[in-house]
Scaffold this motif. Structure first.
Motif, PDB file in Angstrom:
ATOM      1  N   ARG A 199       1.010  -1.133  -0.027  1.00 16.00           N
ATOM      2  CA  ARG A 199      -0.120  -0.140   0.061  1.00 16.00           C
ATOM      3  C   ARG A 199       0.877   1.160   0.059  1.00 16.00           C
ATOM      4  NH1 ARG A 199      -2.932   0.632   4.565  1.00 16.00           N
ATOM      5  NH2 ARG A 199      -1.922  -1.596   5.811  1.00 16.00           N
ATOM      6  N   ILE A 202       1.719   1.789  -3.643  1.00 12.95           N
ATOM      7  CA  ILE A 202       1.001   2.254  -4.893  1.00 12.95           C
ATOM      8  C   ILE A 202       0.063   3.229  -4.462  1.00 12.95           C
ATOM      9  CG2 ILE A 202       0.555  -0.188  -5.459  1.00 12.95           C
ATOM     10  CD1 ILE A 202      -1.941  -0.654  -3.956  1.00 12.95           C
ATOM     11  N   TYR A 203      -0.078   3.818  -2.958  1.00 19.30           N
ATOM     12  CA  TYR A 203      -0.747   5.160  -2.685  1.00 19.30           C
ATOM     13  C   TYR A 203       0.242   6.217  -2.365  1.00 19.30           C
ATOM     14  CZ  TYR A 203      -4.720   2.010  -2.340  1.00 19.30           C
ATOM     15  OH  TYR A 203      -5.758   0.973  -2.353  1.00 19.30           O
ATOM     16  N   HIS A 249      -7.285  -2.744  -4.030  1.00 19.33           N
ATOM     17  CA  HIS A 249      -6.521  -2.051  -4.269  1.00 19.33           C
ATOM     18  C   HIS A 249      -6.249  -1.813  -5.844  1.00 19.33           C
ATOM     19  CE1 HIS A 249      -5.779  -1.828  -0.018  1.00 19.33           C
ATOM     20  NE2 HIS A 249      -5.181  -3.000  -0.081  1.00 19.33           N
ATOM     21  N   ALA A 253      -6.126   2.118  -6.622  1.00 20.77           N
ATOM     22  CA  ALA A 253      -4.911   2.766  -6.884  1.00 20.77           C
ATOM     23  C   ALA A 253      -4.898   3.491  -8.179  1.00 20.77           C
ATOM     24  CB  ALA A 253      -3.577   1.753  -6.975  1.00 20.77           C
ATOM     25  N   SER A 254      -4.307   4.558  -8.473  1.00 22.61           N
ATOM     26  CA  SER A 254      -3.951   5.429  -9.598  1.00 22.61           C
ATOM     27  C   SER A 254      -3.258   4.355 -10.516  1.00 22.61           C
ATOM     28  CB  SER A 254      -3.371   6.893  -9.181  1.00 22.61           C
ATOM     29  OG  SER A 254      -1.917   6.334  -8.886  1.00 22.61           O
ATOM     30  N   GLY A 257       0.138   4.326  -9.513  1.00 29.86           N
ATOM     31  CA  GLY A 257       0.376   3.503  -8.428  1.00 29.86           C
ATOM     32  C   GLY A 257       0.540   2.048  -8.781  1.00 29.86           C
ATOM     33  N   ARG A 258      -0.404   1.743  -9.884  1.00 34.91           N
ATOM     34  CA  ARG A 258      -0.363   0.341 -10.368  1.00 34.91           C
ATOM     35  C   ARG A 258       0.791   0.159 -11.285  1.00 34.91           C
ATOM     36  NH1 ARG A 258      -5.614   1.918 -11.357  1.00 34.91           N
ATOM     37  NH2 ARG A 258      -5.398   2.463 -13.585  1.00 34.91           N
TER      38      ARG A 258
END
Length: 284
Positions: A199, A202-203, A249, A253-254, A257-258
């Motif tokens: 997390r 990705i965030y 997620h 996630a954006s 982030g991915r």
């Protein structure tokens, strides 16, 4: 194997008992639900669907199957099996529902544990995703597998000894309806540090953890909460992608982030979950 057919299914249209007749389940009103050749039954009427193909997609189910079968969550499955089988009489058939069973990993582990301990179970796995139930039925024919919804469980009232809710969507009123007094709901939820390392990648930032709800749902008395926490190492782009695909997620996630997650080749992660016991009380 000490796994018996589940005998307490209810018609999703009128609530009447369903009986196995050949390759179908039939109620007294004549409603008939065929058992598919793969070994599962669809008990989610089309008028009760919120979308054409609800639940996890075929791709998400495949990712979860690969990840779980690799054993990464075996300690969680072992803790749930111990809690499920604790204090059971040695000569009775215990009825157990996995409400949101996915591709059946936790029920398969429970069945194996019951076999080792000489316990006899009648197992029902239910999921709203037909792809999940199909994958479950292909891997193990002994439990009863159905497509259905936690919002309207196709189970007769007061007939269950155990309900499992694994990272799912608990509907406590329905769980209370189908559990017998003294029955046990075992609910697994993510802890504040669960997959924290992923997390953080990705965030942009992590939200402060929410305090666990300490209240008891109507019809239940809250029992103990067990914490299962350990580390896992995942190596390879595909296993990391499988993990992300089986979690919310992937969609929260954006794109950036991915992309950061897709660039990983290895990662060490914290697994942190809570296993909460809820005892079904007498009365409503």
């Amino acid at each position: 194997m000490n796994i018996f057919p589940f005998q307490a299914l209810a018609c999703p249209l009128d609530g009447e008992p369903l009986h196995r007749v050949g390759a179908s389940f039939v109620c007294a009103s004549g409603h008939c639900f065929d058992v598919a050749s793969q070994g599962y039954t669809n008990l989610l009427p089309v008028q009760k669907k919120r979308s054409l193909d609800p639940g996890d997609s075929k791709e998400m189910v495949a990712a979860r199957r690969r990840f779980l079968n690799a054993g990464h969550y075996a300690p969680i499955a072992a803790a749930v099996a111990r809690a499920t089988l604790a204090d059971l009489p040695a000569v009775a058939v215990t009825t157990c529902l996995d409400a949101g069973c996915g591709e059946g990993y936790y029920l398969r582990q429970l069945a194996a544990a019951a076999e080792r301990e000489g316990q006899t179970l009648a197992l029902l796995g239910l999921d709203i995703s037909k792809w999940a139930v199909l994958a479950a039925a292909k891997q193990d024919k002994l439990p009863t597998w159905v497509v259905g919804s936690n919002a309207a469980l196709p189970v007769l009232p007061g007939t269950l000894d155990r309900v499992l809710c694994m990272f799912g969507f608990p509907v406590y009123a329905e769980f209370a309806r189908v559990l017998a007094p003294g029955g046990l709901l075992l609910q697994v939820d993510s802890g504040s540090d669960h997959l924290r390392e992923l997390r953080e990648i990705i965030y942009p930032s992590l939200k402060p953890p929410r305090e666990p709800d300490a209240s008891s749902p109507e019809g239940f008395a809250r029992g103990k909460t067990e914490c299962v926490q350990y580390s896992i190492e995942i190596a390879g782009v595909e296993p990391i992608a499988d993990l992300l695909a089986m979690t919310p997620h992937l969609y929260r996630a954006s794109a950036e982030g991915r992309a950061r997650a897709a660039a990983l080749t290895e990662i060490t992660l914290t697994v942190d979950v809570r296993l909460t016991h809820f005892l079904r009380t007498a009365g409503r």
